[in-house]
Design a protein around this motif. Structure first.
Motif, PDB file in Angstrom:
ATOM      1  N   UNK A  91       0.822  -1.221   0.000  1.00  0.00           N
ATOM      2  CA  UNK A  91       0.000   0.000   0.000  1.00  0.00           C
ATOM      3  C   UNK A  91       0.852   1.265   0.000  1.00  0.00           C
ATOM      4  N   UNK A  92       2.076   1.163   0.552  1.00  0.00           N
ATOM      5  CA  UNK A  92       2.953   2.338   0.602  1.00  0.00           C
ATOM      6  C   UNK A  92       3.178   2.946  -0.787  1.00  0.00           C
ATOM      7  N   UNK A  93       3.240   2.078  -1.802  1.00  0.00           N
ATOM      8  CA  UNK A  93       3.511   2.553  -3.158  1.00  0.00           C
ATOM      9  C   UNK A  93       2.291   3.216  -3.790  1.00  0.00           C
ATOM     10  N   UNK A  97       3.235   8.843  -1.554  1.00  0.00           N
ATOM     11  CA  UNK A  97       4.296   9.265  -0.636  1.00  0.00           C
ATOM     12  C   UNK A  97       5.602   9.465  -1.426  1.00  0.00           C
ATOM     13  N   UNK A  98       6.536  10.287  -0.942  1.00  0.00           N
ATOM     14  CA  UNK A  98       7.809  10.476  -1.643  1.00  0.00           C
ATOM     15  C   UNK A  98       8.527   9.138  -1.841  1.00  0.00           C
ATOM     16  N   UNK A  99       8.980   8.816  -3.084  1.00  0.00           N
ATOM     17  CA  UNK A  99       9.584   7.500  -3.377  1.00  0.00           C
ATOM     18  C   UNK A  99      10.777   7.162  -2.490  1.00  0.00           C
ATOM     19  N   UNK A 100      11.648   8.167  -2.190  1.00  0.00           N
ATOM     20  CA  UNK A 100      12.830   7.876  -1.370  1.00  0.00           C
ATOM     21  C   UNK A 100      12.438   7.517   0.059  1.00  0.00           C
ATOM     22  N   UNK A 101      11.320   8.060   0.507  1.00  0.00           N
ATOM     23  CA  UNK A 101      10.820   7.759   1.853  1.00  0.00           C
ATOM     24  C   UNK A 101      10.297   6.328   1.912  1.00  0.00           C
ATOM     25  N   UNK A 102       9.555   5.905   0.880  1.00  0.00           N
ATOM     26  CA  UNK A 102       9.000   4.542   0.837  1.00  0.00           C
ATOM     27  C   UNK A 102      10.116   3.500   0.819  1.00  0.00           C
TER      28      UNK A 102
END
Length: 434
Positions: A91-93, A97-102
């Motif tokens: 679900x994070x993707x 959310x900012x990609x580097x954070x995920x």
């Protein structure tokens, strides 16, 4: 209760030295954890009023049964929540959310999710101990666990004394090991203390009674939903701030962590309300029940006002604890995060008063074993009133992060008022009937 939050505070302060992306990643990973923890911890609160009532009645058999069934159910729930978190990672993707954070958050979440099993099992032991008015021993276990967490964080986040430098994964390992340490210590305390050892000895763990399981579930499930509705709106605030960018998300995490520290004082008083109301219910002393509960509400209000003044006076200084203000490379990001967090702490100063009142009244209602109507009240307050305000003001006006927190303030205030009305009605009715 402060000890639980202090684990997060230490992780945030130490990880914040690595950069704002790492701090935002811990925030995103913990947003999933907060939801799972709310269900596990909320469910475990069913044990306390049952044990407190049995203690008030001097009914050893019922107290032991509540302990055994509660521990079994909480351990089972901890395992189930761990598996759900693993399944929910993709679900994070999908959350913008900012990609580097995920990318940073995924490996952190794997380990922290596993710590749900010892955490929820510890909660069962803690709630049982609280029900017997033995509140010191969970505190001791949590303090030792914090020392373990700090030491492992220092060694593994930064790679000190020959240990590998693991960044935020090191923070996750520290959290995991410290939570297993809490369970081991808590079990040792209960096993050797005179008041509790008979309860925890000679337990036939898998010999279960449907009646007690039903009783704990009927109290625990609505209590879990109550905590879930509140934690979920704070989690939604993390996700909404993530849509605004990594710096707003990091600022949100700082303000939320500071507000959580003061909230946990109220949470501790909520446990006191639950235990003492449960005792008086067992004794059928309803006038004393009401007097004691209102005294706890008043104490909570006074303490939260003091914390509010502290937040207002120190709103620009407190966020600097979390970031390296001398880091020239990240100076622009860090300055923006501190500025946003300082604004949020002004709103936090106000909403923690409402938050403190609503959680202590909720504790008193759980002591009365009244959980269904309060569950409905919390849903209305947070999701019918609070969240729409957060969403609109945060994403569709210039208020942005401050708008998200204004929605939180509205939801918590409505919850506090409606829950107190419920408590007032029930206690006056019990006194009249008695």
């Amino acid at each position: 209760m402060l000890g639980h939050t202090f684990v997060g505070l230490v992780d945030n302060v130490m990880v914040g030295q690595l950069g704002t992306a790492e701090l935002a990643a811990v925030s995103l990973g913990n947003s999933f954890m907060f939801i799972a923890m709310s269900l596990g911890i909320g469910f475990s609160t069913a044990i306390t009023p049952l044990v407190a009532e049995a203690d008030g009645e001097n009914n050893f058999k019922n107290g032991k049964s509540a302990y055994k069934h509660g521990l079994f159910l909480c351990t089972t729930i901890g395992i189930a929540l761990f598996l759900v978190i693993l399944a929910a990672k993709p679900l994070m993707y999908l959350m913008k959310q900012p990609p580097e954070v995920v990318e940073l958050a995924i490996p952190y979440l794997d380990l922290v999710a596993f710590s749900l099993i010892p955490l929820v099992s510890f909660q069962a032991l803690k709630q049982f101990s609280d029900g017997l008015s033995m509140t010191k021993y969970p505190m001791y276990a949590t303090l030792v666990a914090n020392v373990v967490n700090i030491a492992l964080n220092y060694l593994l986040i930064f790679g000190k004394f020959g240990f590998p430098q693991m960044g935020i994964v090191g923070a996750a390992i520290g959290t995991l090991v410290s939570r297993f340490a809490m369970v081991a210590l808590m079990w040792a305390f209960l096993r050797y203390k005179e008041k509790s050892k008979q309860y925890v000895s000679n337990i036939k763990f898998f010999v279960l009674e449907n009646k007690m399981i039903h009783k704990i579930v009927s109290l625990g499930f609505p209590s879990a939903l109550q905590m879930f509705f509140e934690v979920a709106i704070f989690t939604a605030a993390i996700w909404l701030s993530g849509i605004l960018g990594k710096n707003p998300q990091a600022a949100n995490q700082i303000a939320l962590n500071l507000a959580s520290m003061t909230f946990m004082v109220a949470m501790g008083l909520s446990v006191a309300a639950m235990v003492r109301v449960g005792n008086q219910k067992g004794l059928q002393h309803f006038r004393d029940l009401r007097r004691i509960a209102i005294s706890i509400f008043l104490l909570t209000f006074l303490l939260e006002v003091i914390f509010a003044i502290f937040f207002i006076l120190c709103n620009e200084m407190l966020p600097k604890i979390y970031l390296d203000v001398k880091d020239v490379e990240n100076l622009v990001d860090n300055t923006e995060v501190i500025s946003i967090a300082a604004e949020l702490l002004i709103i936090a100063a106000l909403f923690q008063i409402s938050d403190g009142i609503q959680v202590t009244v909720l504790g008193a209602l759980r002591g009365l074993q009244d959980v269904k109507i309060p569950t409905f009240i919390t849903f209305i307050a947070y999701w019918v009133i609070g969240f729409p305000i957060s969403y609109y003001l945060g994403l569709h006006t210039e208020y942005k992060n401050s708008g998200i927190w204004i929605g939180l303030l509205a939801g918590l205030t409505v919850s506090a008022v409606l829950l107190y009305i419920r408590f007032d009605y029930l206690t006056k009715d019990l006194i009249k009937k008695n």
